[in-house]
Design a protein around this motif. Structure first.
Motif, PDB file in Angstrom:
ATOM      1  N   LEU A  53      35.281  97.530  87.695  1.00 29.47           N
ATOM      2  CA  LEU A  53      35.317  96.130  87.269  1.00 29.47           C
ATOM      3  C   LEU A  53      35.653  95.212  88.447  1.00 29.47           C
ATOM      4  O   LEU A  53      34.986  94.188  88.669  1.00 29.47           O
ATOM      5  CB  LEU A  53      36.347  95.943  86.159  1.00 29.47           C
ATOM      6  N   LEU A  54      36.668  95.597  89.216  1.00 30.65           N
ATOM      7  CA  LEU A  54      37.099  94.769  90.334  1.00 30.65           C
ATOM      8  C   LEU A  54      36.058  94.741  91.447  1.00 30.65           C
ATOM      9  O   LEU A  54      35.849  93.700  92.082  1.00 30.65           O
ATOM     10  CB  LEU A  54      38.438  95.278  90.881  1.00 30.65           C
ATOM     11  N   VAL A  55      35.389  95.873  91.674  1.00 31.94           N
ATOM     12  CA  VAL A  55      34.379  95.926  92.737  1.00 31.94           C
ATOM     13  C   VAL A  55      33.137  95.131  92.350  1.00 31.94           C
ATOM     14  O   VAL A  55      32.707  94.211  93.064  1.00 31.94           O
ATOM     15  CB  VAL A  55      34.001  97.381  93.067  1.00 31.94           C
ATOM     16  N   TYR A  56      32.549  95.462  91.203  1.00 29.42           N
ATOM     17  CA  TYR A  56      31.318  94.796  90.773  1.00 29.42           C
ATOM     18  C   TYR A  56      31.564  93.321  90.456  1.00 29.42           C
ATOM     19  O   TYR A  56      30.747  92.456  90.801  1.00 29.42           O
ATOM     20  CB  TYR A  56      30.729  95.501  89.551  1.00 29.42           C
ATOM     21  N   GLY A  57      32.678  93.064  89.779  1.00 26.73           N
ATOM     22  CA  GLY A  57      32.971  91.681  89.427  1.00 26.73           C
ATOM     23  C   GLY A  57      33.194  90.812  90.645  1.00 26.73           C
ATOM     24  O   GLY A  57      32.724  89.675  90.708  1.00 26.73           O
ATOM     25  N   SER A  58      33.880  91.364  91.648  1.00 27.29           N
ATOM     26  CA  SER A  58      34.215  90.576  92.838  1.00 27.29           C
ATOM     27  C   SER A  58      32.979  90.211  93.644  1.00 27.29           C
ATOM     28  O   SER A  58      32.804  89.048  94.028  1.00 27.29           O
ATOM     29  CB  SER A  58      35.203  91.341  93.723  1.00 27.29           C
ATOM     30  N   TYR A  59      32.108  91.183  93.917  1.00 25.94           N
ATOM     31  CA  TYR A  59      30.971  90.852  94.783  1.00 25.94           C
ATOM     32  C   TYR A  59      29.997  89.891  94.103  1.00 25.94           C
ATOM     33  O   TYR A  59      29.325  89.094  94.782  1.00 25.94           O
ATOM     34  CB  TYR A  59      30.270  92.125  95.283  1.00 25.94           C
ATOM     35  N   LYS A  60      29.932  89.911  92.780  1.00 27.44           N
ATOM     36  CA  LYS A  60      29.062  88.975  92.070  1.00 27.44           C
ATOM     37  C   LYS A  60      29.705  87.606  91.917  1.00 27.44           C
ATOM     38  O   LYS A  60      29.007  86.589  91.849  1.00 27.44           O
ATOM     39  CB  LYS A  60      28.707  89.544  90.688  1.00 27.44           C
ATOM     40  N   ALA A  61      31.040  87.573  91.867  1.00 30.24           N
ATOM     41  CA  ALA A  61      31.743  86.306  91.673  1.00 30.24           C
ATOM     42  C   ALA A  61      31.937  85.525  92.964  1.00 30.24           C
ATOM     43  O   ALA A  61      32.036  84.292  92.938  1.00 30.24           O
ATOM     44  CB  ALA A  61      33.102  86.564  91.022  1.00 30.24           C
ATOM     45  N   ILE A  62      32.002  86.214  94.104  1.00 32.77           N
ATOM     46  CA  ILE A  62      32.276  85.533  95.377  1.00 32.77           C
ATOM     47  C   ILE A  62      31.285  84.400  95.656  1.00 32.77           C
ATOM     48  O   ILE A  62      31.705  83.280  95.970  1.00 32.77           O
ATOM     49  CB  ILE A  62      32.322  86.550  96.538  1.00 32.77           C
ATOM     50  N   PRO A  63      29.950  84.620  95.565  1.00 30.14           N
ATOM     51  CA  PRO A  63      29.044  83.493  95.844  1.00 30.14           C
ATOM     52  C   PRO A  63      29.196  82.342  94.860  1.00 30.14           C
ATOM     53  O   PRO A  63      29.018  81.177  95.226  1.00 30.14           O
ATOM     54  CB  PRO A  63      27.654  84.122  95.759  1.00 30.14           C
ATOM     55  N   VAL A  64      29.549  82.644  93.609  1.00 31.11           N
ATOM     56  CA  VAL A  64      29.757  81.587  92.612  1.00 31.11           C
ATOM     57  C   VAL A  64      30.988  80.769  92.981  1.00 31.11           C
ATOM     58  O   VAL A  64      30.982  79.537  92.897  1.00 31.11           O
ATOM     59  CB  VAL A  64      29.905  82.178  91.198  1.00 31.11           C
ATOM     60  N   LEU A  65      32.050  81.446  93.407  1.00 29.17           N
ATOM     61  CA  LEU A  65      33.268  80.750  93.823  1.00 29.17           C
ATOM     62  C   LEU A  65      33.018  79.916  95.075  1.00 29.17           C
ATOM     63  O   LEU A  65      33.465  78.767  95.170  1.00 29.17           O
ATOM     64  CB  LEU A  65      34.378  81.767  94.070  1.00 29.17           C
ATOM     65  N   VAL A  66      32.303  80.466  96.036  1.00 29.55           N
ATOM     66  CA  VAL A  66      32.001  79.740  97.268  1.00 29.55           C
ATOM     67  C   VAL A  66      31.202  78.469  96.969  1.00 29.55           C
ATOM     68  O   VAL A  66      31.427  77.417  97.575  1.00 29.55           O
ATOM     69  CB  VAL A  66      31.218  80.644  98.245  1.00 29.55           C
TER      70      VAL A  66
END
Length: 210
Positions: free
Chosen positions: A153-166
């Protein structure tokens, strides 16, 4: 004086660094997400400075995806080739195939967040949860191991969320359609399914060129 939820999140991002000898490097991508969130206003300024458009979003999305793949390669180097959980046991070939696998996820989520009012947290939860179902063709989900589920969850969620947060500051200024949570979940499932199928097709095409 209590610690805020943001503070807990930021300090929690240090946990992967403290557990490197035991849990490996892959989930350091969660640390990256926490750092980006901590310095998000500076990150937003940089993002605007260098375009703040869809091409910039895709570049950030692919950079995030490649970072997690490089971390996964590092974790797998200590294993014999037949035991490596990668797109290909050879690290260079794996990174070549990574483009075919990750690009559809960056592209389809990019299109979704530009049109609908997804937050980075929602993409984190949806993308991470579905990642649990997809990882190792469902083997992680069927393990019924909550620790493995949390890790994925933390791995997949993080890499997909980073561009949205940026891109969050720029996305807020767009006229995006507001939809309810259930519609977001259904659309998120469609995004993930379409990306997974597209990734499979691209991997086949890229594999022909090997």
């Amino acid at each position: 004086m209590g610690v805020s939820r943001k503070g807990i999140f930021h300090y929690g991002g240090l946990i992967p660094l403290l557990t490197l000898p035991w849990l490996g490097t892959t989930w350091v991508i969660f640390t990256v997400l926490a750092v980006v969130h901590r310095f998000r206003e500076r990150v937003w300024r940089l993002y605007r400075k260098y375009g703040g458009n869809f091409k910039a979003y895709l570049l950030v999305g692919m950079a995030s995806a490649y970072l997690v793949e490089v971390l996964a390669v590092i974790d797998n180097l200590k294993l014999p080739p037949e035991e490596r959980i990668l797109l290909n046991p050879d690290p260079l070939t794996d990174l070549y195939l990574a483009f075919a696998y990750y690009f559809p996820f960056a592209l389809y989520w990019g299109l979704a967040v530009r049109r609908y009012d997804y937050s980075w947290r929602e993409v984190f939860l949806i993308g991470g949860a579905i990642g649990i179902l997809m990882e190792q063709m469902g083997a992680v989900f069927l393990s019924f191991n909550p620790v493995a589920w949390l890790y994925v969850l933390l791995v997949y969620g993080s890499y997909k969320a980073i561009p949205v947060l940026v891109a969050e500051d720029c996305l807020r200024k767009r006229e995006r359609r507001q939809i309810g949570m259930w519609k977001k979940l259904v659309l998120g499932l469609l995004v993930e399914f379409a990306a997974f199928v597209s990734a499979g097709a691209l991997l086949w095409v890229f594999g022909i060129a090997l």
